[in-house]
Write an enzyme that holds these catalytic residues in place. Structure first.
Site, mmCIF file in Angstrom:
data_model
loop_
_atom_site.group_PDB
_atom_site.id
_atom_site.type_symbol
_atom_site.label_atom_id
_atom_site.label_comp_id
_atom_site.label_asym_id
_atom_site.label_seq_id
_atom_site.Cartn_x
_atom_site.Cartn_y
_atom_site.Cartn_z
ATOM 1 N N ALA A 182 10.016 21.635 14.255
ATOM 2 C CA ALA A 182 9.561 21.091 15.535
ATOM 3 C C ALA A 182 8.159 21.512 15.960
ATOM 4 O O ALA A 182 7.501 20.800 16.716
ATOM 5 C CB ALA A 182 10.550 21.482 16.629
ATOM 6 N N GLY A 183 7.692 22.692 15.509
ATOM 7 C CA GLY A 183 6.419 23.198 16.019
ATOM 8 C C GLY A 183 5.236 22.338 15.625
ATOM 9 O O GLY A 183 5.232 21.826 14.513
ATOM 10 N N GLY A 185 5.547 20.745 18.559
ATOM 11 C CA GLY A 185 6.424 20.118 19.539
ATOM 12 C C GLY A 185 6.021 18.744 20.040
ATOM 13 O O GLY A 185 6.666 18.219 20.955
ATOM 14 N N LYS A 233 6.327 15.780 18.595
ATOM 15 C CA LYS A 233 7.404 14.789 18.407
ATOM 16 C C LYS A 233 8.651 15.198 19.172
ATOM 17 O O LYS A 233 9.393 14.343 19.660
ATOM 18 C CB LYS A 233 7.691 14.597 16.917
ATOM 19 C CG LYS A 233 6.519 13.962 16.187
ATOM 20 C CD LYS A 233 6.826 13.621 14.764
ATOM 21 C CE LYS A 233 5.552 13.305 14.003
ATOM 22 N NZ LYS A 233 4.684 14.503 13.788
ATOM 23 N N GLU A 264 12.377 25.627 14.687
ATOM 24 C CA GLU A 264 11.064 25.904 14.079
ATOM 25 C C GLU A 264 11.145 27.315 13.515
ATOM 26 O O GLU A 264 11.707 28.197 14.141
ATOM 27 C CB GLU A 264 9.976 25.760 15.154
ATOM 28 C CG GLU A 264 8.638 26.395 14.843
ATOM 29 C CD GLU A 264 7.955 25.845 13.587
ATOM 30 O OE1 GLU A 264 7.886 24.611 13.412
ATOM 31 O OE2 GLU A 264 7.499 26.674 12.774
ATOM 32 N N ASP A 308 10.263 16.516 10.061
ATOM 33 C CA ASP A 308 8.808 16.328 10.035
ATOM 34 C C ASP A 308 8.266 17.489 9.211
ATOM 35 O O ASP A 308 7.844 18.509 9.750
ATOM 36 C CB ASP A 308 8.260 16.335 11.472
ATOM 37 C CG ASP A 308 6.792 15.949 11.527
ATOM 38 O OD1 ASP A 308 6.270 15.421 10.528
ATOM 39 O OD2 ASP A 308 6.167 16.187 12.576
ATOM 40 N N CYS A 338 2.779 13.911 7.230
ATOM 41 C CA CYS A 338 1.444 13.389 7.539
ATOM 42 C C CYS A 338 0.626 13.436 6.254
ATOM 43 O O CYS A 338 -0.517 13.877 6.233
ATOM 44 C CB CYS A 338 0.772 14.130 8.689
ATOM 45 S SG CYS A 338 0.500 15.872 8.387
HETATM 46 C C1 LIG Z 1 4.349 19.006 10.211
HETATM 47 S S1 LIG Z 1 4.708 20.357 11.183
HETATM 48 C C2 LIG Z 1 5.734 19.668 12.432
HETATM 49 C C3 LIG Z 1 4.968 18.996 13.537
HETATM 50 C C4 LIG Z 1 5.830 18.704 14.748
HETATM 51 N N1 LIG Z 1 7.012 17.941 14.393
HETATM 52 C C5 LIG Z 1 5.078 17.977 15.841
HETATM 53 O O1 LIG Z 1 5.133 16.743 15.898
HETATM 54 O O2 LIG Z 1 4.422 18.651 16.630
HETATM 55 C C6 LIG Z 1 5.855 21.243 10.205
HETATM 56 C C7 LIG Z 1 6.442 22.449 10.887
HETATM 57 O O3 LIG Z 1 7.489 22.940 10.062
HETATM 58 C C8 LIG Z 1 7.542 24.328 10.207
HETATM 59 N N2 LIG Z 1 8.340 24.882 9.106
HETATM 60 C C9 LIG Z 1 7.931 25.313 7.901
HETATM 61 N N3 LIG Z 1 8.982 25.754 7.193
HETATM 62 C C10 LIG Z 1 10.076 25.598 7.975
HETATM 63 C C11 LIG Z 1 11.443 25.893 7.812
HETATM 64 N N4 LIG Z 1 11.905 26.435 6.680
HETATM 65 N N5 LIG Z 1 12.290 25.607 8.824
HETATM 66 C C12 LIG Z 1 11.833 25.064 9.972
HETATM 67 N N6 LIG Z 1 10.541 24.775 10.189
HETATM 68 C C13 LIG Z 1 9.669 25.029 9.197
HETATM 69 C C14 LIG Z 1 6.097 24.727 10.228
HETATM 70 O O4 LIG Z 1 5.934 26.001 10.792
HETATM 71 C C15 LIG Z 1 5.486 23.607 11.078
HETATM 72 O O5 LIG Z 1 5.464 23.991 12.409
#
Ligand SMILES: C[S@@+](CC[C@H](N)C(=O)[O-])C[C@H]1O[C@@H](n2cnc3c(N)ncnc32)[C@H](O)[C@@H]1O
Length: 498
Positions: free
Chosen positions: A304-305, A307, A309, A328, A373, A426
């Site tokens: 989610a980070g 955030g 989406k 996240e 995502d 992305c």
């Molecule tokens: C592409 S970003 C997501 C962007 C977010 N959905 C938004 O729209 O703001 C991918 C995220 O996945 C997190 N991430 C990486 N490995 C992960 C895991 N094993 N479990 C959950 N989140 C993870 C990263 O820290 C990053 O924040």
């Protein structure tokens, strides 16, 4: 030409340069000495990006604020910084034609000054005398007198020819390989050029579009806002923005700004709106609107980070009485999710720090809609992150691919039979899109979970979006900067069937 390199001067210069970078992070530079705050800011950001792997879009805005650089100076500093970072590969290829011993042997601070000067000469409409004299003064101030002489001599040579002449010569120097030639002209690493060519073809488009795509990556993206449904209306947001705002062409929630800096808008301050690429908005909305039989009350956002989406999904969920669980893995990014959803009704989004790969095991068949995502190379968002193309390596793909497959596998477990998973990146890279979907689907079947790709026509129809050229032969959504003015977001909708 002959480089005039003074070793003592260089060492002094390098030390002074480092000092400047450190000082720039703490206190405003002396305007009286540098005389040119905008170029000084751009130089200091380039140095910080190089020295500490910083992101320019995180370093520059606070630096401008600290130094009280505003208005046209701030716009100049921004274009100079981001443009120089994006076109670094092009400028290095040109500078290699001028600097006798090549750019690889230059003091990195001097090379950054040369790149800045070259961008002013060949990429901006700065008069040559100003570009050269101001960059020389900057180099003298930040690095030293000896390097300033070198910068003066090199930039005068660069100023002798228009950009197209330089590009033709740099392409000739790159040899016959078509990807290497395009890499120089459009300032991308050659492996990225190759990957984007394969991605265009693999997603059903023509390799003839490659130059348009590369050119679009070199443009500054438009700033787009999301009007979070139920919180602020897109028309109301347009009014807050004022003259020059326009509605997005794909997502009904998108408002395109005429310029930058939307932080002062009331709706952005409250969290009713936020900055979000229109492609990101569209893929989140498509997941939320994909037709679904049965219950539709529990949604999961697995990665989610920060955030963006989550907040959009949460706003739609609130309107339907659904709830979103957002996970996240990094605590500081979890905090950003909490901040992003602050305007949503209490209890709509439940945010937690967790490894998404474990969620399926802990919450089997618990969700009706799941967004993955996934972390990816970001090759679809090169416009937005000007330095990222130089940081990414082909070797990043294997570990990211393993993580992407594990996250999708977890999502397949977490979604109920009949529920929908949206796999988003992305990046249009085939190894991060088609291959992941194919492998994860096969692996799930071996574990007794069957899923099928859901054609996005139903979701597009629900949103009133013309499928046009959005849907790939594999039934995914693939957006492109050169066609849609968005990041190259990729979405595959998958339904769990057993
Ligand atoms: C592409 S970003 C997501 C962007 C977010 N959905 C938004 O729209 O703001 C991918 C995220 O996945 C997190 N991430 C990486 N490995 C992960 C895991 N094993 N479990 C959950 N989140 C993870 C990263 O820290 C990053 O924040």
């Amino acid at each position: 030409m002959t480089e005039r390199r003074d070793d003592r001067g260089r060492q002094r210069g390098a030390a002074r340069s480092d000092g400047r970078v450190r000082r720039s992070a703490q206190a405003p530079a002396s305007r009286a000495r540098s005389g040119d705050p905008a170029r000084g800011a751009a130089f200091d950001v380039l140095r910080e990006v190089a020295a500490s792997d910083a992101y320019a879009n995180l370093v520059l805005p606070p630096l401008l604020t600290r130094r009280r650089i505003v208005g046209r100076d701030a716009a100049f500093a921004t274009e100079l910084t981001y443009g120089t970072l994006r076109l670094r590969g092009r400028y290095d290829a040109i500078l290699d034609l001028v600097v006798d011993r090549g750019t690889a042997n230059l003091d990195p601070a001097v090379l950054d000054a040369l790149r800045l000067g070259t961008h002013q000469l060949l990429g901006m409409r700065v008069p040559a005398h100003a570009a050269v004299s101001q960059t020389v003064a900057l180099t003298r101030d930040r690095v030293g007198a000896g390097p300033a002489q070198l910068v003066n001599a090199v930039l005068r040579r660069v100023a002798e020819h228009p950009v197209d002449d330089w590009l033709n010569r740099a392409q000739d120097a790159a040899g016959d390989d078509v990807n290497a030639r395009l890499a120089v002209r459009w300032s991308h690493p050659a492996w990225v050029v190759r990957a984007l060519r394969e991605a265009l073809v693999g997603h059903g488009r023509s390799a003839d579009e490659l130059e348009d795509l590369l050119a679009a990556d070199d443009e500054a993206p438009r700033v787009t806002l999301v009007a979070r449904p139920g919180m602020v209306d897109a028309d109301e947001l347009m009014e807050q923005v004022g003259a020059g705002a326009s509605r997005g062409a794909l997502a009904q929630t998108a408002v395109v700004l005429p310029g930058g800096a939307p932080a002062q808008l009331p709706a952005v301050q409250t969290g009713q709106a936020g900055v979000q690429d229109e492609g990101s908005q569209l893929v989140a909305l498509l997941l939320a609107h994909a037709p679904l039989d049965g219950p539709d009350a529990r949604w999961l956002d697995l990665c989610a980070g920060p955030g963006g989406k989550t907040a959009l999904l949460g706003a739609v969920a609130a309107g339907r009485g659904a709830q979103v669980r957002a996970t996240e893995v990094q605590q500081h990014r979890t905090d950003l999710v909490v901040q992003a959803v602050r305007a949503l009704p209490e209890g709509t989004v439940d945010v937690g720090t967790a490894d998404g790969r474990q969620v399926g095991e802990h919450s089997p068949e618990a969700y009706d809609r799941v967004l993955v995502d996934a972390p990816c190379t970001g090759l679809g968002a090169l416009r937005r992150r000007p330095e990222s193309r130089w940081r990414r390596l082909p070797t990043d793909l294997a570990p990211l691919g393993a993580l992407q497959r594990d996250l999708v596998a977890s999502a397949f477990r977490a979604v109920r039979v009949g529920g929908i998973v949206g796999y988003v990146t992305c990046s249009p890279h085939l190894a991060e899109t088609l291959s992941v979907v194919l492998d994860a689907t096969r692996a799930a079947a071996r574990a007794g979970i069957t899923v099928e790709v859901v054609h996005p026509s139903g979701a597009l129809a629900a949103l009133g979006v013309d499928p046009g050229d959005l849907v790939t032969p594999a039934g995914a959504i693939q957006l492109w900067p050169h066609l849609h003015g968005t990041d190259a977001m990729s979405l595959t909708l998958l339904r769990r069937t057993a």
